[in-house]
Design an enzyme around this catalytic site. Structure first.
Site, PDB file in Angstrom:
ATOM      1  N   CYS A  29      -8.312 -13.444  -0.591  1.00  0.00           N
ATOM      2  CA  CYS A  29      -9.329 -12.820   0.245  1.00  0.00           C
ATOM      3  C   CYS A  29      -9.971 -11.644  -0.495  1.00  0.00           C
ATOM      4  O   CYS A  29      -9.436 -10.543  -0.511  1.00  0.00           O
ATOM      5  CB  CYS A  29      -8.718 -12.352   1.560  1.00  0.00           C
ATOM      6  SG  CYS A  29      -9.902 -11.496   2.597  1.00  0.00           S
ATOM      7  N   CYS A  72     -10.772  -8.635   1.663  1.00  0.00           N
ATOM      8  CA  CYS A  72      -9.616  -7.800   2.041  1.00  0.00           C
ATOM      9  C   CYS A  72      -9.168  -6.946   0.851  1.00  0.00           C
ATOM     10  O   CYS A  72      -8.797  -5.797   1.018  1.00  0.00           O
ATOM     11  CB  CYS A  72      -8.421  -8.650   2.459  1.00  0.00           C
ATOM     12  SG  CYS A  72      -8.823 -10.034   3.497  1.00  0.00           S
ATOM     13  N   ASP A  73      -9.132  -7.537  -0.327  1.00  0.00           N
ATOM     14  CA  ASP A  73      -8.427  -6.912  -1.446  1.00  0.00           C
ATOM     15  C   ASP A  73      -9.309  -6.475  -2.605  1.00  0.00           C
ATOM     16  O   ASP A  73      -8.827  -5.815  -3.525  1.00  0.00           O
ATOM     17  CB  ASP A  73      -7.358  -7.880  -1.976  1.00  0.00           C
ATOM     18  CG  ASP A  73      -6.361  -8.233  -0.894  1.00  0.00           C
ATOM     19  OD1 ASP A  73      -6.047  -7.353  -0.072  1.00  0.00           O
ATOM     20  OD2 ASP A  73      -5.907  -9.393  -0.848  1.00  0.00           O
TER      21      ASP A  73
END
Ligand code: NDP
Length: 315
Positions: free
Chosen positions: A139, A142-143
């Site tokens: 992701c 997200c990261d």
């Protein structure tokens, strides 16, 4: 023994399919109970800007959109709970569903809206650094932030890989895309955006052999050109995997008909499954479109089908 709860309509999953089913079911007085599952809000909470959902001319973040859908479902009385389904028994009515291996629910109707989850390559080194949290992710949204101004690589050649590569290109110094064939699968517009980006390099015919690191964090990738067999190392601190998804349907497999890749088989054009009173919506049954808007539409269909089924019980 824990008390058994009886519900008219149980909705499993909290993506656009689950919440839309909840909006319709609650407005139809079906008093739905919705379990959010392991990723409240579903896959959209891992995406950045949603630009193609009608009604948002300026776009909206996936997380904000899911919060609005949740509020809309709650407004009409949907009971939204944390927890995930660990066992089902659809062999007789009412249908039995266990939450977190303890709570037992007897539901007259069940709407499965469990979506799909990211796939990984399955390399031991990939799994190792996924567990350490040291540089493998599925992701980018997200990261990606953790790899600001660093070099990263992403594997995959579909729309997701392109979207994530473009997202990373805004944050990272350089993004290398590893494409296993000599062409992208992605739509033309996404591919062209990727090819135009100055800090994205595309390596075609390239497969990942190993994720290299010091045991805790990723430092490089070992890749092989599958035409020339040449092996090389690419220094990166982040390795993103964007190679598709697996439907979250395993818990239903003993009762619900699945296709060979695990997607739930629905009666074409409806949300009906092979079990009366059990309906499906969203990506759990959709390997073809997989869009928020199609998931939402099928959530509406599932609630209407469930409502009609409940009416036949009352006849
Ligand atoms: P796709 O199934 O479309 O693509 C998966 C990609 O991963 C393919 O290019 C495939 O390669 C590659 N791949 C699979 N396994 C491996 C492996 N072991 N090693 C290397 N590469 C591998 O999945 P997506 O998640 O990209 O997209 C799913 C659906 O969602 C699509 O319909 C897509 O159009 C849609 N989508 C739309 C978006 C948008 O409109 N904004 C954004 C994101 C997704 P190969 O091509 O060789 O098979």
């Amino acid at each position: 023994m824990a008390e058994i709860e009886k519900v008219k309509c149980l909705i499993i999953g909290s993506g656009p399919a689950g919440y839309t089913a909840a909006i319709y079911a609650s407005r139809a007085n079906m008093h739905p109970v919705l379990y959010q599952g392991e990723q409240p809000g579903g896959q959209l909470t891992t995406t950045n800007e949603v630009e193609n959902f009608p009604g948002y001319p300026n776009g909206i973040t996936g997380t904000a959109m899911m919060m609005e859908l949740q509020q809309q479902a709650e407004r009409f009385g949907t009971e939204i709970r944390n927890g995930w389904v660990t066992k089902v028994d659809f062999s007789q009515t009412p249908h039995k569903v266990w939450i977190n291996e303890e709570k037992e629910i007897h539901a007259q109707t069940v709407i499965i809206a469990t979506g799909a989850s990211a796939k990984y390559l399955g390399l031991p080194s990939e799994q190792h650094y996924l567990k350490t949290g040291g540089g493998v992710s599925a992701c980018a949204v997200c990261d990606g932030f953790f790899y600001r101004k660093q070099k990263v690589a992403i594997v995959g050649a579909g729309d997701s890989a392109c979207e994530e590569a473009l997202y990373l290109a805004n944050i990272c110094e350089k993004v290398t895309i590893l494409v296993r064939r000599d062409e992208f699968r992605a739509s033309r517009i996404m591919k062209e955006r990727v090819l135009k980006a100055e800090n994205i390099e595309v390596l075609y015919n390239t497969e990942t052999e190993e994720v290299l690191g010091d045991g805790q964090v990723v430092t490089a990738l070992k890749v092989r050109n599958n035409k020339t067999n040449e092996v090389s190392e690419i220094p990166v601190t982040g390795f993103f995997v964007a190679i598709g998804h697996t439907p979250n349907t395993a818990v239903f497999k003993d009762f619900i008909s699945l296709d060979e890749t695990g997607y739930i088989k629905n009666v074409p054009g409806t949300s009906l499954t092979n079990v009366k009173g059990v309906f499906v919506a969203g990506d759990a049954a959709d390997s073809r479109y997989r869009q928020a808007i199609t998931a939402a539409g099928s959530g509406c269909m599932a609630a209407l089908d469930a409502e009609r089924y409940l009416m036949t019980l009352e006849d």
